[in-house]
Design a protein around this motif. Structure first.
Motif, short mmCIF file in Angstrom:
data_model
loop_
_atom_site.label_atom_id
_atom_site.label_comp_id
_atom_site.label_asym_id
_atom_site.label_seq_id
_atom_site.Cartn_x
_atom_site.Cartn_y
_atom_site.Cartn_z
N PRO A 291 42.13 39.47 60.45
CA PRO A 291 42.12 40.70 59.64
C PRO A 291 42.41 40.46 58.15
CG PRO A 291 43.31 41.07 61.67
CD PRO A 291 43.03 39.60 61.60
N ALA A 292 43.25 39.47 57.85
CA ALA A 292 43.55 39.19 56.43
C ALA A 292 42.32 38.63 55.73
CB ALA A 292 44.72 38.21 56.33
N ILE A 293 41.61 37.70 56.36
CA ILE A 293 40.39 37.14 55.76
C ILE A 293 39.34 38.23 55.64
CG2 ILE A 293 38.47 35.54 56.11
CD1 ILE A 293 40.54 33.58 57.30
N ALA A 294 39.18 39.04 56.69
CA ALA A 294 38.19 40.12 56.65
C ALA A 294 38.50 41.09 55.52
CB ALA A 294 38.16 40.83 58.00
N THR A 295 39.76 41.41 55.33
CA THR A 295 40.15 42.33 54.26
C THR A 295 39.93 41.71 52.89
OG1 THR A 295 41.71 43.46 55.70
CG2 THR A 295 42.05 43.72 53.33
N VAL A 296 40.22 40.43 52.74
CA VAL A 296 39.95 39.75 51.47
C VAL A 296 38.46 39.82 51.13
CG1 VAL A 296 39.89 37.46 50.37
CG2 VAL A 296 41.98 38.26 51.50
N ILE A 297 37.62 39.66 52.13
CA ILE A 297 36.17 39.74 51.91
C ILE A 297 35.79 41.15 51.43
CG2 ILE A 297 33.92 39.69 53.07
CD1 ILE A 297 35.13 37.44 54.88
N ARG A 298 36.32 42.19 52.10
CA ARG A 298 36.02 43.56 51.66
C ARG A 298 36.50 43.79 50.24
NH1 ARG A 298 38.51 48.36 50.65
NH2 ARG A 298 40.50 47.74 51.54
N LEU A 299 37.70 43.33 49.96
CA LEU A 299 38.24 43.53 48.61
C LEU A 299 37.43 42.77 47.57
CD1 LEU A 299 42.05 43.46 49.42
CD2 LEU A 299 40.64 45.46 48.86
N ALA A 300 36.90 41.60 47.94
CA ALA A 300 36.04 40.85 47.02
C ALA A 300 34.76 41.64 46.72
CB ALA A 300 35.70 39.48 47.60
N ILE A 301 34.17 42.24 47.76
CA ILE A 301 32.97 43.06 47.55
C ILE A 301 33.29 44.26 46.68
CG2 ILE A 301 31.38 44.65 48.74
CD1 ILE A 301 30.45 41.79 48.87
N ASN A 302 34.42 44.92 46.97
CA ASN A 302 34.81 46.07 46.14
C ASN A 302 35.07 45.63 44.71
OD1 ASN A 302 34.63 47.52 48.48
ND2 ASN A 302 36.82 47.78 48.74
N GLY A 303 35.71 44.48 44.54
CA GLY A 303 35.95 43.97 43.19
C GLY A 303 34.67 43.67 42.45
N LEU A 304 33.69 43.12 43.16
CA LEU A 304 32.39 42.84 42.55
C LEU A 304 31.73 44.15 42.13
CD1 LEU A 304 30.61 40.43 41.85
CD2 LEU A 304 29.60 40.60 44.14
N THR A 305 31.84 45.16 42.98
CA THR A 305 31.30 46.48 42.65
C THR A 305 31.92 47.00 41.36
OG1 THR A 305 30.95 47.02 44.98
CG2 THR A 305 31.06 48.87 43.45
N PHE A 306 33.24 46.96 41.27
CA PHE A 306 33.90 47.48 40.09
C PHE A 306 33.66 46.62 38.85
CE2 PHE A 306 36.22 49.74 43.44
CZ PHE A 306 35.91 51.02 43.02
N ALA A 307 33.44 45.33 39.03
CA ALA A 307 33.08 44.49 37.89
C ALA A 307 31.79 45.00 37.26
CB ALA A 307 32.93 43.03 38.32
N TYR A 308 30.81 45.32 38.10
CA TYR A 308 29.55 45.86 37.58
C TYR A 308 29.73 47.27 37.02
CZ TYR A 308 26.74 41.98 39.24
OH TYR A 308 26.19 40.75 39.41
N LEU A 309 30.47 48.10 37.71
CA LEU A 309 30.64 49.48 37.26
C LEU A 309 31.26 49.57 35.88
CD1 LEU A 309 31.90 51.34 40.46
CD2 LEU A 309 29.66 51.46 39.40
N GLY B 267 33.86 41.28 33.39
CA GLY B 267 33.62 39.90 33.80
C GLY B 267 32.50 39.78 34.82
N VAL B 268 31.39 40.42 34.57
CA VAL B 268 30.26 40.39 35.48
C VAL B 268 29.72 38.96 35.58
CG1 VAL B 268 27.91 41.26 35.88
CG2 VAL B 268 29.67 42.78 34.95
N PRO B 269 29.64 38.42 36.81
CA PRO B 269 29.14 37.05 36.95
C PRO B 269 27.63 36.99 36.69
CG PRO B 269 29.54 38.01 39.11
CD PRO B 269 30.02 39.00 38.08
N GLN B 270 27.20 35.83 36.21
CA GLN B 270 25.77 35.64 36.04
C GLN B 270 25.10 35.67 37.40
OE1 GLN B 270 24.76 32.33 33.58
NE2 GLN B 270 25.76 33.21 31.80
N GLU B 271 23.80 35.92 37.42
CA GLU B 271 23.08 36.13 38.68
C GLU B 271 23.23 34.96 39.66
OE1 GLU B 271 18.61 37.16 40.33
OE2 GLU B 271 19.07 37.50 38.22
N SER B 272 23.16 33.73 39.17
CA SER B 272 23.27 32.59 40.08
C SER B 272 24.66 32.53 40.72
CB SER B 272 22.96 31.28 39.35
OG SER B 272 23.88 31.07 38.30
N LEU B 273 25.70 32.81 39.95
CA LEU B 273 27.05 32.82 40.49
C LEU B 273 27.23 34.00 41.45
CD1 LEU B 273 29.87 31.66 40.73
CD2 LEU B 273 30.48 32.89 38.62
#
Length: 187
Positions: free
Chosen positions: A145-163, A167-173
């Motif tokens: 559950p901790a790894i699964a939650t870290v993955i969800r939080l990473a996706i949410n963080g990526l969403t908010f980076a774009y929003l 620090g939006v990563p380049q497309e390849s990254l």
């Protein structure tokens, strides 16, 4: 007009109004979101708008619900497309792919979320409930559950980076990050 045609027409008008509201906010910011501006943008009378959305909060709630519905439909589609549905992490992998396939970096989403917070934080309650449900699904994914939650939080963080342009990563990254998260969701 039959009930089916009336329902389709009502739905089409609602969607046109929600899209118009998003365009108003993208072009002019959430402060410019008025019922008059949305009606004008949609090419409909203010009375026609009020039939569907009796006030500004109802309009913003409609925008947020539309986003939930789109994300839920994308997630359902990804769950159905998964080539390993009975394996640990199935739901989480679909969540990751739905992020990639659902335009979560859109200006409309940003506008709806910002408007909701600015107008009335209670409007976020459906999002909070949906995310709590998704978190339960993620914790039940048969992964740690901790790894699964870290993955969800990473996706949410990526969403908010774009929003918010943080620090939006380049497309390849970006692609490497998604591939890494998918690999983590297979363990």
């Amino acid at each position: 007009m039959t009930t089916s045609k009336t329902t389709k027409s009502t739905s089409a008008t609602r969607n046109a109004l929600l899209e118009a509201a998003a365009r108003v906010m993208v072009a002019h910011g959430s402060k410019a979101l008025t019922l008059e501006a949305v009606a004008r943008e949609a090419g409909i009378s203010k009375g026609g708008l009020l039939y569907h959305f009796p006030n500004k909060e109802a309009l913003i709630a409609g925008m947020l619900q539309q986003l939930i519905d789109q994300k839920t439909a994308s997630l359902k589609h990804e769950l159905e497309q998964d080539d390993a549905p009975d394996t640990p992490g199935h739901w989480l992998r679909a969540y990751i792919r739905s992020y990639e396939n659902h335009n979560t970096h859109s200006g409309a989403m940003q506008s709806a979320l910002l408007a909701a917070v600015a107008e009335n934080p209670e409007l976020l309650k459906p999002w909070q409930e949906k995310f709590a449900d998704w978190q339960r699904q993620i914790e039940a994914s048969e992964l740690d559950p901790a790894i699964a939650t870290v993955i969800r939080l990473a996706i949410n963080g990526l969403t908010f980076a774009y929003l918010f342009g943080l620090g939006v990563p380049q497309e390849s990254l970006h692609k490497q990050v998604i591939e890494t998260l998918l690999k983590l969701a297979q363990q």
